[in-house]
Structure formats: structure tokens, C-alpha cells
Design a protein around this motif. Structure first.
Motif, PDB file in Angstrom:
ATOM      1  N   GLY A 163      -7.283   1.435  -7.038  1.00 14.04           N
ATOM      2  CA  GLY A 163      -5.948   0.886  -6.890  1.00 14.04           C
ATOM      3  C   GLY A 163      -5.298   0.500  -8.194  1.00 14.04           C
ATOM      4  O   GLY A 163      -4.384  -0.334  -8.207  1.00 14.04           O
ATOM      5  N   TYR A 208      -6.814   7.348   1.737  1.00 16.02           N
ATOM      6  CA  TYR A 208      -6.921   6.064   1.041  1.00 16.02           C
ATOM      7  C   TYR A 208      -6.715   4.876   1.975  1.00 16.02           C
ATOM      8  O   TYR A 208      -7.384   3.836   1.839  1.00 16.02           O
ATOM      9  CB  TYR A 208      -5.903   6.016  -0.098  1.00 16.02           C
ATOM     10  CG  TYR A 208      -5.905   4.734  -0.897  1.00 16.02           C
ATOM     11  CD1 TYR A 208      -6.886   4.488  -1.852  1.00 16.02           C
ATOM     12  CD2 TYR A 208      -4.924   3.757  -0.698  1.00 16.02           C
ATOM     13  CE1 TYR A 208      -6.899   3.308  -2.588  1.00 16.02           C
ATOM     14  CE2 TYR A 208      -4.930   2.578  -1.434  1.00 16.02           C
ATOM     15  CZ  TYR A 208      -5.915   2.366  -2.371  1.00 16.02           C
ATOM     16  OH  TYR A 208      -5.916   1.198  -3.086  1.00 16.02           O
ATOM     17  N   VAL A 209      -5.811   5.000   2.940  1.00 18.45           N
ATOM     18  CA  VAL A 209      -5.468   3.860   3.790  1.00 18.45           C
ATOM     19  C   VAL A 209      -6.628   3.414   4.660  1.00 18.45           C
ATOM     20  O   VAL A 209      -6.575   2.329   5.253  1.00 18.45           O
ATOM     21  CB  VAL A 209      -4.241   4.171   4.680  1.00 18.45           C
ATOM     22  CG1 VAL A 209      -3.029   4.429   3.827  1.00 18.45           C
ATOM     23  CG2 VAL A 209      -4.515   5.327   5.619  1.00 18.45           C
ATOM     24  N   TYR A 235       2.321   1.889  -3.423  1.00 17.56           N
ATOM     25  CA  TYR A 235       1.278   2.389  -4.329  1.00 17.56           C
ATOM     26  C   TYR A 235       1.051   3.883  -4.102  1.00 17.56           C
ATOM     27  O   TYR A 235       1.003   4.672  -5.053  1.00 17.56           O
ATOM     28  CB  TYR A 235      -0.027   1.621  -4.109  1.00 17.56           C
ATOM     29  CG  TYR A 235      -1.178   2.167  -4.929  1.00 17.56           C
ATOM     30  CD1 TYR A 235      -1.192   2.039  -6.312  1.00 17.56           C
ATOM     31  CD2 TYR A 235      -2.230   2.834  -4.316  1.00 17.56           C
ATOM     32  CE1 TYR A 235      -2.236   2.548  -7.069  1.00 17.56           C
ATOM     33  CE2 TYR A 235      -3.277   3.352  -5.057  1.00 17.56           C
ATOM     34  CZ  TYR A 235      -3.275   3.194  -6.431  1.00 17.56           C
ATOM     35  OH  TYR A 235      -4.314   3.723  -7.176  1.00 17.56           O
ATOM     36  N   ARG A 249      -2.579   1.194   9.409  1.00 15.83           N
ATOM     37  CA  ARG A 249      -3.070   2.478   8.895  1.00 15.83           C
ATOM     38  C   ARG A 249      -2.264   3.644   9.470  1.00 15.83           C
ATOM     39  O   ARG A 249      -1.939   4.592   8.754  1.00 15.83           O
ATOM     40  CB  ARG A 249      -4.549   2.659   9.232  1.00 15.83           C
ATOM     41  CG  ARG A 249      -5.486   1.717   8.496  1.00 15.83           C
ATOM     42  CD  ARG A 249      -6.925   2.119   8.726  1.00 15.83           C
ATOM     43  NE  ARG A 249      -7.843   1.155   8.154  1.00 15.83           N
ATOM     44  CZ  ARG A 249      -8.520   0.250   8.863  1.00 15.83           C
ATOM     45  NH1 ARG A 249      -8.382   0.207  10.187  1.00 15.83           N
ATOM     46  NH2 ARG A 249      -9.330  -0.601   8.265  1.00 15.83           N
ATOM     47  N   THR A 288       0.833  -1.206   0.000  1.00 13.58           N
ATOM     48  CA  THR A 288       0.000   0.000   0.000  1.00 13.58           C
ATOM     49  C   THR A 288       0.864   1.251   0.000  1.00 13.58           C
ATOM     50  O   THR A 288       0.573   2.223  -0.715  1.00 13.58           O
ATOM     51  CB  THR A 288      -0.935   0.007   1.219  1.00 13.58           C
ATOM     52  OG1 THR A 288      -1.759  -1.163   1.195  1.00 13.58           O
ATOM     53  CG2 THR A 288      -1.836   1.232   1.208  1.00 13.58           C
ATOM     54  N   LEU A 323      -8.959  -2.674   1.899  1.00 16.04           N
ATOM     55  CA  LEU A 323      -7.530  -2.939   2.055  1.00 16.04           C
ATOM     56  C   LEU A 323      -7.245  -3.904   3.204  1.00 16.04           C
ATOM     57  O   LEU A 323      -6.135  -4.440   3.305  1.00 16.04           O
ATOM     58  CB  LEU A 323      -6.765  -1.631   2.280  1.00 16.04           C
ATOM     59  CG  LEU A 323      -6.809  -0.623   1.125  1.00 16.04           C
ATOM     60  CD1 LEU A 323      -6.108   0.673   1.515  1.00 16.04           C
ATOM     61  CD2 LEU A 323      -6.182  -1.209  -0.133  1.00 16.04           C
TER      62      LEU A 323
END
Length: 339
Positions: free
Chosen positions: A336, A202-203, A177, A215, A174, A208
Motif C-alpha cells: 500500500g 487487492y481488495v 489508492y 469489497r 482503498t 484492509l
């Protein structure tokens, strides 16, 4: 080709400085001072990670400090740096089985460390944790137990928190990305601030499957990457301010050949829109994108006016096309996939 990686020990960085706040001033004259990131301690800057690709060079060596075995030298080769971080577990198991040598094993550790460092935004040294992981893998092999992500129990320490190897992989994937989303060192435009807002939330997407600790680590990593971008942007602001200014950009960008976003009222609105969207709701995210596009509509209409002097037919739908393409791009980020 030889790849040189200079890594420090596994010491976690100092706590982040105060987080970046939305920019409130609408005076372009204040941009030189307002659009600045928080000064990062030296140990947290990614520019201390030295990665060089050199053709026809002599092999470069990596000397590990604080060795528990007798001193040795590892020669890093391109094949130690895998394209997919998932592949490192297989290499570590190969060493546990005695199928590869100790120096190759250390080379693969260097590749793994680089992936995690890139995600975290600081130089991560996971050497000792991987050694412990391999000890566990050897024991599993002796007991007839498969070495899978779900049953490996060795803990890795990241910013003072403990994670399994599987959880570290989730952080790395993650984080890398989001680093790609935020992109590299260049003069910042308004889309860059949209990506910053996106990365911060986003996290928290449920899809996810991240833990609260994962996080938090990723949120801090995003802030490190954002701060570095804002620090680097001061360089571009200085260049742009020294150029003969382009009157067509007045109120939106500083510069003549170099364009740096300078309307802090728009930047503040963009960051506010993304700070208010619900990461659990795609429609909420798209509403944030729409709010940002409305903030940028006057600029798009000004551009359309310039285009009309050269290509009147295209100018008539330029603004809508630009908005549609932007929504498509940000939807790909959400999913993603990043177009």
C-alpha cells in the motif's frame, strides 16, 4: 485558483457490463479488435466528471437541484477540497456546531463527493446523506455524545448497498489508492495489465479489514476504471497502427513512436497469473509477479541485445536488474505504499 466540479445526483450506475475476460489470441493482427474494453454507459464514465483548475478566473457557482430549503448558490473555493478525506468529518461537525456557514458546508460536501466519485469511478452525489449525518451530529452534541467514526449511525447508499460514514471512508481510501495504481490515460504497456490484475485481487487482503459489501463495491469500481482504460487504449491503438512500425518491437508492441502492448498471449498470461494468486499470502503474490516476469523475459533479453551495441557492460545484467526493480515496485503496491 477556482475549481469547478460538475456532479450529477446520487443515482447509482447501471449494473456493469460483462467483465473483461483474459485475451487468448496470440496474433498481433487481432490486437486492434481484441484489446478493447467493455463500452460503458454514459453515467458510469469518469470523463463526465468535470474538474478544472483555472488561474485568475471568476468564482464558479454550483447550483444544487431538488433543494429542501429555498434555492441558493454555493461558490466553490479551493479550500473546500481537502488533501485528506479524513478532514471532512471535522468540517461537517463545525457546521453542526454553527462555526461555519451553510454555503461553506455545501462546498465541503462537494469536496467529499469528489473524493468518493474518484474512488467509485462514477459521479457520486452524497449531499442528502451528509445532511442526515449532520442532523445526527447535532443531536449527539445536544446529548453530550462525541461524534466519532465508530458511533455515527447515518447510512450512505452506494450502488444500492448501505454503509456507515466510516465504511464509506474505507471505500474511498482503498478505491482512490487503486485508481492511482491503475494510473491515467496512456498507451497500455504490459505493466498496465499487471496492475489491472493486482487491483482486481487487492481488495481481498485481510489487512484492509473490509466487509464483503465494501469489497464488492470496490471490485466493481476497479472494473469501471479498467474498462475506461481499455476503451481509451483503442485511441492509442489507432495512432500506433497508423505509424511506421518499429521492427525491433515486432511481436510485442504496435507502433513506431507510440508503443502499445500487442502480444495478446502475454497479456492473457499476465491476467491469468494474477487471477490465481492468493491475496492472503504475500509469497503467492510474488509468485504471480515472477510468472509475469518470465513471460516478459524474451522481450527483456531482446532489449539487452540492443543495449549491448551501445553499452556492453550494462547489458550483461540488464535483465536481472529489470526483474529486481519490478519485484520491488510490486511489493510496494502490495504494502500500500506505491513507489
Amino acid at each position: 485558483m477556482v475549481i469547478t466540479v460538475k456532479l450529477n445526483n446520487n443515482k447509482a450506475p447501471e449494473p456493469l457490463a460483462e467483465a473483461i475476460q483474459p485475451l487468448q489470441s496470440s496474433k498481433a493482427a487481432q490486437a486492434m479488435n481484441a484489446l478493447q474494453g467493455t463500452k460503458l454507459p454514459e453515467g458510469q464514465r469518469m470523463d463526465t466528471l468535470e474538474i478544472q483548475n483555472r488561474e485568475n478566473a471568476e468564482p464558479v457557482v454550483k447550483k444544487y437541484p431538488n433543494l429542501t430549503k429555498e434555492d441558493y448558490i454555493t461558490v466553490l473555493q479551493p479550500y473546500h477540497f481537502l488533501n485528506d478525506i479524513d478532514g471532512y468529518l471535522g468540517k461537517f461537525e463545525q457546521f453542526a456546531k454553527g462555526e461555519i456557514g451553510y454555503q461553506d458546508f455545501q462546498g465541503y460536501i462537494a469536496g467529499f463527493e469528489r473524493e468518493v466519485s474518484s474512488a467509485l469511478g462514477y459521479n457520486y452525489g452524497g449531499w442528502k446523506f451528509v445532511e442526515d449525518l449532520v442532523d445526527e451530529m447535532k443531536q449527539n452534541l445536544e446529548n453530550g455524545v462525541a461524534n466519532t467514526l465508530d458511533n455515527l449511525k447515518t447510512k450512505f447508499t452506494v450502488t444500492g448497498k448501505e454503509f456507515s460514514y466510516k465504511e464509506v471512508l474505507g471505500i474511498a481510501k482503498t478505491g482512490n489508492y487503486l485508481e492511482k495504481v491503475l494510473q491515467g490515460n496512456h498507451a497500455l504497456g504490459y505493466d498496465d495489465y499487471m496492475r489491472m490484475g493486482f487491483a482486481r485481487a487487492y481488495v481481498y487482503k485481510p489487512e484492509l479489514n473490509l466487509t464483503d459489501d465494501q469489497r464488492e463495491v470496490l471490485r466493481q469500481a476497479s472494473e469501471r476504471h479498467i474498462n475506461v482504460k481499455l476503451e481509451n487504449n483503442k485511441y492509442w491503438l489507432e495512432i500506433a497502427a497508423a505509424e511506421e512500425q518499429n521492427d525491433r518491437w515486432k511481436g510485442y508492441y504496435i507502433g513506431g513512436q507510440t508503443a502499445v502492448a500487442s502480444n495478446t498471449q502475454i497479456i492473457s498470461g499476465i491476467l491469468k497469473a494474477f487471477s490465481e494468486y492468493d491475496p492472503k499470502d504475500k509469497n503467492s503474490f510474488l509468485n504471480a509477479v515472477n510468472k509475469c516476469q518470465e513471460l516478459m523475459r524474451p522481450w527483456s533479453e531482446r532489449c539487452a541485445g540492443y543495449i549491448a551495441t551501445q553499452c556492453p557492460g550494462y547489458a550483461s545484467y540488464y535483465v536481472q536488474e529489470k526483474a529486481d526493480l519490478s519485484r520491488k515496485y510490486y511489493l510496494s503496491l502490495w504494502e500500500g505504499k506505491m513507489l
